[in-house]
Motif scaffolding. Structure first.
Motif, PDB file in Angstrom:
ATOM      1  N   ASN A   1       0.019 -38.191   1.133  1.00 36.36           N
ATOM      2  CA  ASN A   1      -0.290 -36.591   0.856  1.00 36.36           C
ATOM      3  C   ASN A   1      -0.649 -36.107   2.360  1.00 36.36           C
ATOM      4  OD1 ASN A   1       1.191 -34.206   0.281  1.00 36.36           O
ATOM      5  ND2 ASN A   1      -0.586 -33.209  -0.855  1.00 36.36           N
ATOM      6  N   ALA A   2      -2.029 -37.022   2.721  1.00 33.55           N
ATOM      7  CA  ALA A   2      -2.912 -36.202   3.374  1.00 33.55           C
ATOM      8  C   ALA A   2      -2.400 -36.547   4.190  1.00 33.55           C
ATOM      9  CB  ALA A   2      -3.866 -37.056   3.248  1.00 33.55           C
ATOM     10  N   ARG A   3      -1.724 -37.637   4.971  1.00 31.83           N
ATOM     11  CA  ARG A   3      -1.135 -37.977   6.528  1.00 31.83           C
ATOM     12  C   ARG A   3       0.024 -37.417   6.049  1.00 31.83           C
ATOM     13  NH1 ARG A   3      -1.232 -44.602   7.676  1.00 31.83           N
ATOM     14  NH2 ARG A   3      -1.214 -43.386   9.809  1.00 31.83           N
TER      15      ARG A   3
ATOM     16  N   LEU B   1       0.680 -34.446   9.785  1.00 32.37           N
ATOM     17  CA  LEU B   1       2.411 -35.150  10.648  1.00 32.37           C
ATOM     18  C   LEU B   1       2.260 -33.151  10.667  1.00 32.37           C
ATOM     19  CD1 LEU B   1       4.090 -35.760  12.528  1.00 32.37           C
ATOM     20  CD2 LEU B   1       5.111 -37.281  10.609  1.00 32.37           C
ATOM     21  N   ALA B   2       2.834 -33.159   8.750  1.00 32.37           N
ATOM     22  CA  ALA B   2       3.288 -31.638   9.555  1.00 32.37           C
ATOM     23  C   ALA B   2       2.920 -30.452   9.994  1.00 32.37           C
ATOM     24  CB  ALA B   2       3.978 -31.216   8.115  1.00 32.37           C
ATOM     25  N   SER B   3       1.488 -30.497   9.880  1.00 35.86           N
ATOM     26  CA  SER B   3       0.399 -29.685  10.913  1.00 35.86           C
ATOM     27  C   SER B   3       0.834 -29.514  12.641  1.00 35.86           C
ATOM     28  CB  SER B   3      -0.552 -28.921  10.854  1.00 35.86           C
ATOM     29  OG  SER B   3      -1.137 -29.143   9.522  1.00 35.86           O
TER      30      SER B   3
ATOM     31  N   LYS C   1       8.074 -31.581   4.961  1.00 33.97           N
ATOM     32  CA  LYS C   1       6.424 -31.005   5.029  1.00 33.97           C
ATOM     33  C   LYS C   1       6.585 -29.693   5.899  1.00 33.97           C
ATOM     34  CE  LYS C   1       4.152 -33.167   2.113  1.00 33.97           C
ATOM     35  NZ  LYS C   1       2.727 -32.038   1.428  1.00 33.97           N
ATOM     36  N   ALA C   2       7.119 -29.815   7.562  1.00 33.16           N
ATOM     37  CA  ALA C   2       7.222 -29.277   8.784  1.00 33.16           C
ATOM     38  C   ALA C   2       8.703 -28.413   7.897  1.00 33.16           C
ATOM     39  CB  ALA C   2       6.776 -30.387   9.815  1.00 33.16           C
TER      40      ALA C   2
ATOM     41  N   VAL D   1      -4.483 -28.743   3.077  1.00 29.01           N
ATOM     42  CA  VAL D   1      -3.250 -27.750   3.024  1.00 29.01           C
ATOM     43  C   VAL D   1      -1.903 -27.770   3.179  1.00 29.01           C
ATOM     44  CG1 VAL D   1      -2.743 -25.318   4.482  1.00 29.01           C
ATOM     45  CG2 VAL D   1      -5.176 -26.047   3.172  1.00 29.01           C
ATOM     46  N   CYS D   2      -0.893 -27.791   3.395  1.00 24.24           N
ATOM     47  CA  CYS D   2       0.517 -28.141   3.516  1.00 24.24           C
ATOM     48  C   CYS D   2       1.000 -26.829   4.402  1.00 24.24           C
ATOM     49  CB  CYS D   2       1.319 -28.554   2.907  1.00 24.24           C
ATOM     50  SG  CYS D   2       3.273 -28.625   3.048  1.00 24.24           S
TER      51      CYS D   2
END
Length: 446
Positions: free
Chosen positions: A37-39, A43-45, A77-78, A139-140
């Motif tokens: 989830n963190a990675r 990547l989404a950010s 997520k992005a 944070v997503c």
């Protein structure tokens, strides 16, 4: 399960509840749900900073590895649409798929980055291009993804000489996940396999039902991937509980001797015509599945039981949750029970349509004149089937010249068109046949 959620929301929930549990295993490498989830958040950010959001396609060119689900999850997520690309494809085909999808960006991994062809797209190498920076991984990023937005695009063979991109929404993907978890009692204790390549739509089915349930996904060792005896031993050694294998491989696997103490409880198969029933006392259930990329992988499913005197080929089961099957004649009128006809698929699994191909979409995706729901559509499969007395469906082949080899749908005309472009080829023909072992081969005559 709320219809307003998307699959990446469910994975995020698992990560918050069980961050230390194992999410994906590949050889000696593994990632926990917390790390996954963190990675993916990082990547989404990064992708959001590049302008990726809802309805924006992002190429995903990776081998089967722990990085593949991280990248796919990060794209979702992005808010983006992930477009899986098999890195083993020739460079020209990768270029064609990237051009046709209109992606501004490709996410890849270090081991295959040099295979990404040059083009208008930007390349992001996972772990090297800022996604592992000090951004807040807890944070997503807010993407405002809706269930009606497209989640992924998978390209299938096209009769015009170019592949066609199938657009699957988050709502359709969630329906597949929800049905699968219910039908096979998936829990966080399960261990499932990732056997197929990322460009094959079965990989969608091998990932999300399990990651959304907190289960562990094991990437099948390449050394055993196509060797039945070695694959059986690998499954037993890793205490795998649920696995999907393409039809030809699954038929080999059910003929092997299995230790009674093994953990495998469900073997899923599909993508080709199943011709053999399981032997008596097989220590797991064999489930035959039928579906199409245009209908979110699976449309019908059913357990195949051993029978002393089987009557015909094993069936393809019954429609899955929220999916309808209609059997019609050439005028698209329903045929009497037991009569062969074309299979039409309706319900929540039906794709939005083909990318940038409105005429082909209108030809294959029809208004649903049977279900009564406003705006509902049916997909014309081109497959023949008939309803059996017990309510299951018998598969009876194609109404056109489309063929399947090793589980892949192939339009012969696509290959013929490519061959005929060669200056030394006056005419060509393509067909499918089998070798001495029964494995499918694709043969061209020029």
């Amino acid at each position: 399960m709320s219809a307003d959620l998307c699959v990446h929301d469910l994975v995020q929930l698992q990560a918050s509840e069980m961050p230390d549990s194992i999410a994906v295993v590949s050889g000696n490498h593994h990632v926990s749900y917390g790390e996954l989830n963190a990675r993916a958040n990082r990547l989404a950010s990064l992708l959001r900073s590049f302008g990726i959001g809802p309805e924006v396609p992002v190429g995903l060119c990776m081998e089967r590895s722990v990085e593949l689900p991280i990248a796919a999850l990060g794209i979702l997520k992005a808010g983006g649409v992930y477009v899986p690309l098999d890195p083993s494809y020739p460079s020209r085909r990768l270029s064609m798929l990237l051009e046709d999808s209109g992606t501004p960006l490709v996410v890849t991994q270090r081991t295959v980055a040099n295979k990404i062809p040059a083009g208008k797209w930007r390349t992001v190498v996972l772990g090297q291009d800022g996604d592992d920076s000090a951004l807040d991984s807890g944070v997503c990023p807010v993407a405002n993804t809706k269930p009606e937005n497209v989640a992924y695009i998978i390209f299938t063979s096209g009769s015009t000489g170019r592949p066609k991109g199938v657009q699957i929404t988050h709502a359709s993907l969630l329906n597949l996940v929800s049905w699968h978890q219910r039908a096979f009692n998936v829990t966080s204790a399960d261990k499932a396999t990732l056997q197929t390549s990322s460009g094959f739509d079965a990989a969608v089915w091998e990932l999300w039902p399990y990651l959304a349930a907190g289960a562990s996904v094991y990437v099948v060792d390449p050394a055993v991937r196509t060797k039945p005896d070695a694959l059986r031993d690998w499954i037993v050694r890793n205490s795998i509980t649920i696995s999907f294998l393409p039809t030809a491989l699954a038929e080999c696997m059910i003929g092997l001797q299995w230790p009674p103490a093994g953990k495998l409880r469900v073997l899923l198969t599909g993508a080709d015509t199943l011709r053999h029933r399981p032997p008596q006392h097989l220590p797991f259930a064999l489930i035959n599945n039928y579906g199409l990329t245009e209908c979110t992988v699976v449309a019908t499913s059913g357990r195949i039981w051993p029978e002393e005197c089987p009557n015909g080929l094993p069936s393809i089961g019954r429609p899955i949750d929220n999916v309808s099957i209609y059997i019609v004649d050439q005028q698209l009128r329903r045929v009497p029970d037991g009569t062969p006809g074309e299979l039409l698929v309706g319900g929540r699994g039906v794709a939005r349509g083909y990318l940038n191909a409105p005429e082909l979409t209108a030809e294959r995706f029809l208004p649903d004149s049977f279900g009564g729901d406003p705006g509902a559509r049916l997909y014309r499969t081109g497959d023949l089937g008939r309803l059996l007395p017990d309510g299951q469906i018998a598969f009876m082949g194609r109404i056109d010249d489309q063929i399947k080899v090793m589980g892949h749908r192939i339009e012969p005309q696509e290959i013929i068109t490519a061959l005929d472009r060669h200056p030394n080829v006056e005419a060509s023909s393509v067909c499918a046949c089998s070798d001495d072992s029964g494995n499918g081969l694709l043969v061209a005559y020029v």
